[in-house]
Design an enzyme around this catalytic site. Structure first.
Site, PDB file in Angstrom:
ATOM      1  N   LYS A  13       0.823  -1.217   0.000  1.00  0.00           N
ATOM      2  CA  LYS A  13       0.000   0.000   0.000  1.00  0.00           C
ATOM      3  C   LYS A  13       0.856   1.267   0.000  1.00  0.00           C
ATOM      4  O   LYS A  13       0.602   2.202  -0.758  1.00  0.00           O
ATOM      5  CB  LYS A  13      -0.946   0.002   1.210  1.00  0.00           C
ATOM      6  CG  LYS A  13      -1.933  -1.144   1.225  1.00  0.00           C
ATOM      7  CD  LYS A  13      -2.956  -1.003   2.334  1.00  0.00           C
ATOM      8  CE  LYS A  13      -2.369  -1.076   3.728  1.00  0.00           C
ATOM      9  NZ  LYS A  13      -1.778  -2.378   4.073  1.00  0.00           N
ATOM     10  N   ARG A  88     -10.066   0.260   9.979  1.00  0.00           N
ATOM     11  CA  ARG A  88      -9.566  -1.094  10.209  1.00  0.00           C
ATOM     12  C   ARG A  88     -10.682  -2.044  10.658  1.00  0.00           C
ATOM     13  O   ARG A  88     -10.472  -3.246  10.707  1.00  0.00           O
ATOM     14  CB  ARG A  88      -8.474  -1.089  11.295  1.00  0.00           C
ATOM     15  CG  ARG A  88      -7.176  -0.436  10.843  1.00  0.00           C
ATOM     16  CD  ARG A  88      -6.171  -0.470  11.984  1.00  0.00           C
ATOM     17  NE  ARG A  88      -5.022   0.357  11.713  1.00  0.00           N
ATOM     18  CZ  ARG A  88      -3.898  -0.057  11.136  1.00  0.00           C
ATOM     19  NH1 ARG A  88      -3.792  -1.314  10.769  1.00  0.00           N
ATOM     20  NH2 ARG A  88      -2.893   0.759  10.944  1.00  0.00           N
ATOM     21  N   ARG A 127      12.988  -9.043   4.923  1.00  0.00           N
ATOM     22  CA  ARG A 127      13.549  -7.689   5.029  1.00  0.00           C
ATOM     23  C   ARG A 127      14.757  -7.675   5.970  1.00  0.00           C
ATOM     24  O   ARG A 127      14.734  -8.305   7.018  1.00  0.00           O
ATOM     25  CB  ARG A 127      12.511  -6.717   5.615  1.00  0.00           C
ATOM     26  CG  ARG A 127      11.466  -6.241   4.656  1.00  0.00           C
ATOM     27  CD  ARG A 127      10.592  -5.226   5.385  1.00  0.00           C
ATOM     28  NE  ARG A 127       9.323  -5.007   4.726  1.00  0.00           N
ATOM     29  CZ  ARG A 127       8.213  -4.607   5.345  1.00  0.00           C
ATOM     30  NH1 ARG A 127       8.230  -4.423   6.649  1.00  0.00           N
ATOM     31  NH2 ARG A 127       7.102  -4.415   4.668  1.00  0.00           N
ATOM     32  N   ARG A 155      14.423  -6.550  11.834  1.00  0.00           N
ATOM     33  CA  ARG A 155      13.668  -5.826  12.864  1.00  0.00           C
ATOM     34  C   ARG A 155      12.729  -6.796  13.592  1.00  0.00           C
ATOM     35  O   ARG A 155      12.246  -7.756  12.995  1.00  0.00           O
ATOM     36  CB  ARG A 155      12.842  -4.701  12.221  1.00  0.00           C
ATOM     37  CG  ARG A 155      13.698  -3.572  11.692  1.00  0.00           C
ATOM     38  CD  ARG A 155      12.878  -2.414  11.174  1.00  0.00           C
ATOM     39  NE  ARG A 155      12.015  -2.791  10.074  1.00  0.00           N
ATOM     40  CZ  ARG A 155      11.623  -1.954   9.129  1.00  0.00           C
ATOM     41  NH1 ARG A 155      12.037  -0.706   9.144  1.00  0.00           N
ATOM     42  NH2 ARG A 155      10.826  -2.349   8.156  1.00  0.00           N
ATOM     43  N   ARG A 166       0.117 -10.299  13.123  1.00  0.00           N
ATOM     44  CA  ARG A 166      -0.447  -9.133  12.427  1.00  0.00           C
ATOM     45  C   ARG A 166      -1.451  -9.580  11.356  1.00  0.00           C
ATOM     46  O   ARG A 166      -2.497  -8.953  11.175  1.00  0.00           O
ATOM     47  CB  ARG A 166       0.672  -8.310  11.797  1.00  0.00           C
ATOM     48  CG  ARG A 166       1.478  -7.525  12.821  1.00  0.00           C
ATOM     49  CD  ARG A 166       2.743  -6.943  12.209  1.00  0.00           C
ATOM     50  NE  ARG A 166       2.465  -5.892  11.250  1.00  0.00           N
ATOM     51  CZ  ARG A 166       3.360  -5.461  10.362  1.00  0.00           C
ATOM     52  NH1 ARG A 166       4.557  -6.001  10.289  1.00  0.00           N
ATOM     53  NH2 ARG A 166       3.038  -4.494   9.528  1.00  0.00           N
TER      54      ARG A 166
END
Length: 208
Positions: A13, A88, A127, A155, A166
């Protein structure tokens, strides 16, 4: 043009919003950003939000809606906006509907970037961030030229366990919005597994 970007965390997004901002000259309204801005500028809603944040509590929907209302009234939103990260939940979507009605604004399109969970997990868990430069790499899609030169780390938010949590939250709370906007006839589904450029072209084709 009044748009909303919809999709799981890691669906792309933010990347697509940047292209749309450039192409159409309309601002991206990210709730996290405008919340921080309202707190920093000590607006009435910002002060209210800060009280909750200082107590470590979630900022209630009515305050978030108030902050969005203030933001939508600003001059740069006159020719349109891109909503990102809100709503949300169904109650938030209903509150947003009321607000838009009050401001005599309507959403033109809700763009849903559809990406399977396994692809999201691969995208996010791959990542890596360079401690020395802050650059973000991906071990598969965008590795550093020389790994020895980069002090890379993952991270805490990017571990598989966190990503799965999530995604669970997204499927439980946010995914029902898919039908909510589909029933209104403004939802557009985009295959988010294509290359970044292909996804951008698909979105622009729909908007034109």
């Amino acid at each position: 043009m009044n748009l909303m970007l919809f999709g799981a965390p890691g669906a792309g997004k933010g990347t697509q919003a940047k292209f749309l901002i450039e192409k159409y000259g309309i601002p991206q309204i990210s709730t996290g950003d405008i919340l921080r801005e309202a707190v920093k500028n000590e607006t009435e809603m910002g002060k209210e939000a800060k009280r909750y944040m200082d107590d470590g509590k979630l900022v209630p929907d009515n305050i978030i809606i108030g902050i969005i209302k203030d933001r939508l009234k600003e001059e740069d939103c006159k020719s349109g906006f891109i909503l990102d990260g809100f709503p949300r939940t169904i109650p938030q979507a209903e509150a947003l509907e009321e607000l838009l009605k009050e401001l005599n604004i309507s959403l033109d399109k809700v763009i849903s970037l559809n990406v399977p969970d396994e692809d999201i997990i691969e995208r996010i868990t791959g990542r890596r961030v360079s401690k020395s430069t802050g650059k973000i790499y991906h071990i598969k899609f965008n590795p550093p030229v020389d790994e020895k030169e980069e002090d890379l780390y993952q991270r805490a938010d990017d571990t598989e366990e966190t990503v799965k949590k999530r995604l669970d939250a997204y499927h439980n709370q946010t995914a029902p919005l898919f039908d909510f906007y589909k029933n209104k006839g403004i939802l557009v589904e985009i295959d988010g597994t294509k290359t970044v450029n292909e996804v951008t072209k698909d979105i622009i084709a729909v908007l034109n």
